[in-house]
Design a protein around this motif. Structure first.
Motif, PDB file in Angstrom:
ATOM      1  N   TYR A   1       0.825  -1.206   0.000  1.00 15.42           N
ATOM      2  CA  TYR A   1       0.000   0.000   0.000  1.00 15.42           C
ATOM      3  C   TYR A   1       0.865   1.265   0.000  1.00 15.42           C
ATOM      4  CZ  TYR A   1      -3.544   3.394   1.284  1.00 15.42           C
ATOM      5  OH  TYR A   1      -4.365   4.494   1.290  1.00 15.42           O
ATOM      6  N   LEU A   2       1.921   1.263   0.807  1.00 14.03           N
ATOM      7  CA  LEU A   2       2.817   2.418   0.850  1.00 14.03           C
ATOM      8  C   LEU A   2       3.464   2.654  -0.508  1.00 14.03           C
ATOM      9  CD1 LEU A   2       4.526   1.844   4.309  1.00 14.03           C
ATOM     10  CD2 LEU A   2       2.712   3.466   3.759  1.00 14.03           C
ATOM     11  N   LYS A   3       3.811   1.591  -1.220  1.00 14.30           N
ATOM     12  CA  LYS A   3       4.417   1.705  -2.553  1.00 14.30           C
ATOM     13  C   LYS A   3       3.391   2.202  -3.578  1.00 14.30           C
ATOM     14  CE  LYS A   3       6.939   0.869  -6.210  1.00 14.30           C
ATOM     15  NZ  LYS A   3       6.728   1.959  -7.113  1.00 14.30           N
ATOM     16  N   ILE A   4       2.198   1.596  -3.586  1.00 13.01           N
ATOM     17  CA  ILE A   4       1.158   1.958  -4.557  1.00 13.01           C
ATOM     18  C   ILE A   4       0.755   3.425  -4.396  1.00 13.01           C
ATOM     19  CG2 ILE A   4      -1.260   1.532  -5.219  1.00 13.01           C
ATOM     20  CD1 ILE A   4       0.466  -0.659  -6.208  1.00 13.01           C
ATOM     21  N   THR A   5       0.650   3.896  -3.168  1.00  8.18           N
ATOM     22  CA  THR A   5       0.236   5.281  -2.921  1.00  8.18           C
ATOM     23  C   THR A   5       1.399   6.265  -3.045  1.00  8.18           C
ATOM     24  OG1 THR A   5       0.553   4.984  -0.548  1.00  8.18           O
ATOM     25  CG2 THR A   5      -1.674   4.654  -1.426  1.00  8.18           C
ATOM     26  N   ARG A   6       2.581   5.739  -3.321  1.00  6.25           N
ATOM     27  CA  ARG A   6       3.794   6.538  -3.500  1.00  6.25           C
ATOM     28  C   ARG A   6       4.218   7.306  -2.243  1.00  6.25           C
ATOM     29  NH1 ARG A   6       1.202   6.436  -8.319  1.00  6.25           N
ATOM     30  NH2 ARG A   6       2.408   5.712 -10.088  1.00  6.25           N
ATOM     31  N   LEU A   7       3.892   6.730  -1.071  1.00  3.34           N
ATOM     32  CA  LEU A   7       4.388   7.298   0.182  1.00  3.34           C
ATOM     33  C   LEU A   7       5.843   6.907   0.402  1.00  3.34           C
ATOM     34  CD1 LEU A   7       1.234   6.706   2.370  1.00  3.34           C
ATOM     35  CD2 LEU A   7       2.133   8.902   1.610  1.00  3.34           C
ATOM     36  N   VAL A   8       6.253   5.778  -0.185  1.00  2.00           N
ATOM     37  CA  VAL A   8       7.658   5.373  -0.227  1.00  2.00           C
ATOM     38  C   VAL A   8       7.970   4.961  -1.660  1.00  2.00           C
ATOM     39  CG1 VAL A   8       7.771   4.618   2.186  1.00  2.00           C
ATOM     40  CG2 VAL A   8       7.188   2.979   0.418  1.00  2.00           C
ATOM     41  N   LYS A   9       9.254   5.011  -2.029  1.00  2.91           N
ATOM     42  CA  LYS A   9       9.628   4.726  -3.415  1.00  2.91           C
ATOM     43  C   LYS A   9       9.667   3.240  -3.738  1.00  2.91           C
ATOM     44  CE  LYS A   9      12.004   8.872  -4.643  1.00  2.91           C
ATOM     45  NZ  LYS A   9      12.426   9.341  -5.911  1.00  2.91           N
TER      46      LYS A   9
ATOM     47  N   LYS B   1       8.593   2.074  12.493  1.00  4.84           N
ATOM     48  CA  LYS B   1       8.420   3.447  12.024  1.00  4.84           C
ATOM     49  C   LYS B   1       7.069   3.681  11.352  1.00  4.84           C
ATOM     50  CE  LYS B   1      12.692   4.713  12.961  1.00  4.84           C
ATOM     51  NZ  LYS B   1      13.074   5.844  13.756  1.00  4.84           N
ATOM     52  N   VAL B   2       6.252   2.620  11.239  1.00  6.10           N
ATOM     53  CA  VAL B   2       4.918   2.750  10.660  1.00  6.10           C
ATOM     54  C   VAL B   2       3.906   2.365  11.738  1.00  6.10           C
ATOM     55  CG1 VAL B   2       3.331   1.962   8.866  1.00  6.10           C
ATOM     56  CG2 VAL B   2       5.757   2.200   8.350  1.00  6.10           C
ATOM     57  N   LEU B   3       2.975   3.274  12.011  1.00  3.65           N
ATOM     58  CA  LEU B   3       1.940   3.039  12.999  1.00  3.65           C
ATOM     59  C   LEU B   3       0.580   3.075  12.312  1.00  3.65           C
ATOM     60  CD1 LEU B   3       3.197   5.538  15.731  1.00  3.65           C
ATOM     61  CD2 LEU B   3       3.705   3.102  15.591  1.00  3.65           C
ATOM     62  N   VAL B   4      -0.268   2.132  12.637  1.00  2.00           N
ATOM     63  CA  VAL B   4      -1.638   2.134  12.139  1.00  2.00           C
ATOM     64  C   VAL B   4      -2.545   2.230  13.351  1.00  2.00           C
ATOM     65  CG1 VAL B   4      -3.402   0.855  10.881  1.00  2.00           C
ATOM     66  CG2 VAL B   4      -1.041   0.792  10.102  1.00  2.00           C
ATOM     67  N   ASN B   5      -3.342   3.290  13.381  1.00  5.49           N
ATOM     68  CA  ASN B   5      -4.222   3.561  14.523  1.00  5.49           C
ATOM     69  C   ASN B   5      -3.426   3.561  15.828  1.00  5.49           C
ATOM     70  OD1 ASN B   5      -6.384   3.650  12.700  1.00  5.49           O
ATOM     71  ND2 ASN B   5      -6.695   1.455  12.873  1.00  5.49           N
TER      72      ASN B   5
ATOM     73  N   ALA C   1       0.550   6.437  10.239  1.00  2.00           N
ATOM     74  CA  ALA C   1       1.582   7.427  10.559  1.00  2.00           C
ATOM     75  C   ALA C   1       2.930   6.823  10.169  1.00  2.00           C
ATOM     76  CB  ALA C   1       1.565   7.766  12.038  1.00  2.00           C
ATOM     77  N   ILE C   2       3.700   7.577   9.370  1.00  3.76           N
ATOM     78  CA  ILE C   2       5.007   7.116   8.908  1.00  3.76           C
ATOM     79  C   ILE C   2       6.061   8.077   9.433  1.00  3.76           C
ATOM     80  CG2 ILE C   2       6.389   6.542   6.890  1.00  3.76           C
ATOM     81  CD1 ILE C   2       3.616   6.487   5.391  1.00  3.76           C
ATOM     82  N   ILE C   3       7.030   7.537  10.161  1.00  5.70           N
ATOM     83  CA  ILE C   3       8.137   8.343  10.662  1.00  5.70           C
ATOM     84  C   ILE C   3       9.330   8.038   9.766  1.00  5.70           C
ATOM     85  CG2 ILE C   3       9.618   8.829  12.635  1.00  5.70           C
ATOM     86  CD1 ILE C   3       7.225   7.543  14.302  1.00  5.70           C
ATOM     87  N   TYR C   4       9.718   9.004   8.954  1.00  7.39           N
ATOM     88  CA  TYR C   4      10.761   8.817   7.954  1.00  7.39           C
ATOM     89  C   TYR C   4      11.794   9.922   8.134  1.00  7.39           C
ATOM     90  CZ  TYR C   4      12.590   7.297   3.426  1.00  7.39           C
ATOM     91  OH  TYR C   4      13.382   6.788   2.430  1.00  7.39           O
ATOM     92  N   GLY C   5      12.925   9.585   8.746  1.00  8.85           N
ATOM     93  CA  GLY C   5      13.915  10.612   9.071  1.00  8.85           C
ATOM     94  C   GLY C   5      13.380  11.465  10.202  1.00  8.85           C
ATOM     95  N   CYS C   6      13.359  12.762  10.019  1.00  9.71           N
ATOM     96  CA  CYS C   6      12.829  13.652  11.050  1.00  9.71           C
ATOM     97  C   CYS C   6      11.415  14.127  10.708  1.00  9.71           C
ATOM     98  CB  CYS C   6      13.763  14.842  11.251  1.00  9.71           C
ATOM     99  SG  CYS C   6      13.990  15.830   9.773  1.00  9.71           S
ATOM    100  N   ARG C   7      10.800  13.512   9.686  1.00 11.41           N
ATOM    101  CA  ARG C   7       9.438  13.880   9.297  1.00 11.41           C
ATOM    102  C   ARG C   7       8.445  12.826   9.760  1.00 11.41           C
ATOM    103  NH1 ARG C   7       9.350  15.132   3.001  1.00 11.41           N
ATOM    104  NH2 ARG C   7       8.533  13.029   3.213  1.00 11.41           N
ATOM    105  N   LYS C   8       7.244  13.271  10.052  1.00  9.11           N
ATOM    106  CA  LYS C   8       6.162  12.353  10.397  1.00  9.11           C
ATOM    107  C   LYS C   8       4.986  12.685   9.482  1.00  9.11           C
ATOM    108  CE  LYS C   8       3.424  10.588  14.229  1.00  9.11           C
ATOM    109  NZ  LYS C   8       3.166  10.677  15.663  1.00  9.11           N
ATOM    110  N   THR C   9       4.561  11.705   8.713  1.00 12.91           N
ATOM    111  CA  THR C   9       3.452  11.881   7.780  1.00 12.91           C
ATOM    112  C   THR C   9       2.278  11.046   8.276  1.00 12.91           C
ATOM    113  OG1 THR C   9       5.023  12.125   5.960  1.00 12.91           O
ATOM    114  CG2 THR C   9       2.746  11.652   5.382  1.00 12.91           C
TER     115      THR C   9
END
Length: 76
Positions: free
Chosen positions: A6-14, A27-31, A48-56
């Protein structure tokens, strides 16, 4: 659909492997719960995705197996 796909299809990660690594390292939280890469995504999940110092944070509204890329080229 699995969360890593899902993360790949939605282009949240490469790459899907990057999504799997993020899940493996917590680093990935669901609910607000840490999950494995095999977690099945459902509509209305909050991811919620914690990638480096960003949280999406995103909310799942639709799940599609295939998403077409939009090109930025123009035909003459």
């Amino acid at each position: 659909m699995r969360i890593d796909k899902y993360l790949k299809i939605t282009r949240l990660v490469k790459r899907r492997s990057v999504g799997k690594e993020l899940c493996d390292h917590g680093k990935v939280l669901v609910n607000n719960k840490s999950i494995k890469a095999s977690y099945e995504v459902k509509i209305d999940d909050q991811i919620a995705i914690i990638y480096g110092c960003r949280k999406t944070i995103v909310k799942v509204t639709d799940i599609k197996e295939v998403v077409k890329k939009r090109g930025c080229w123009h035909s003459l």
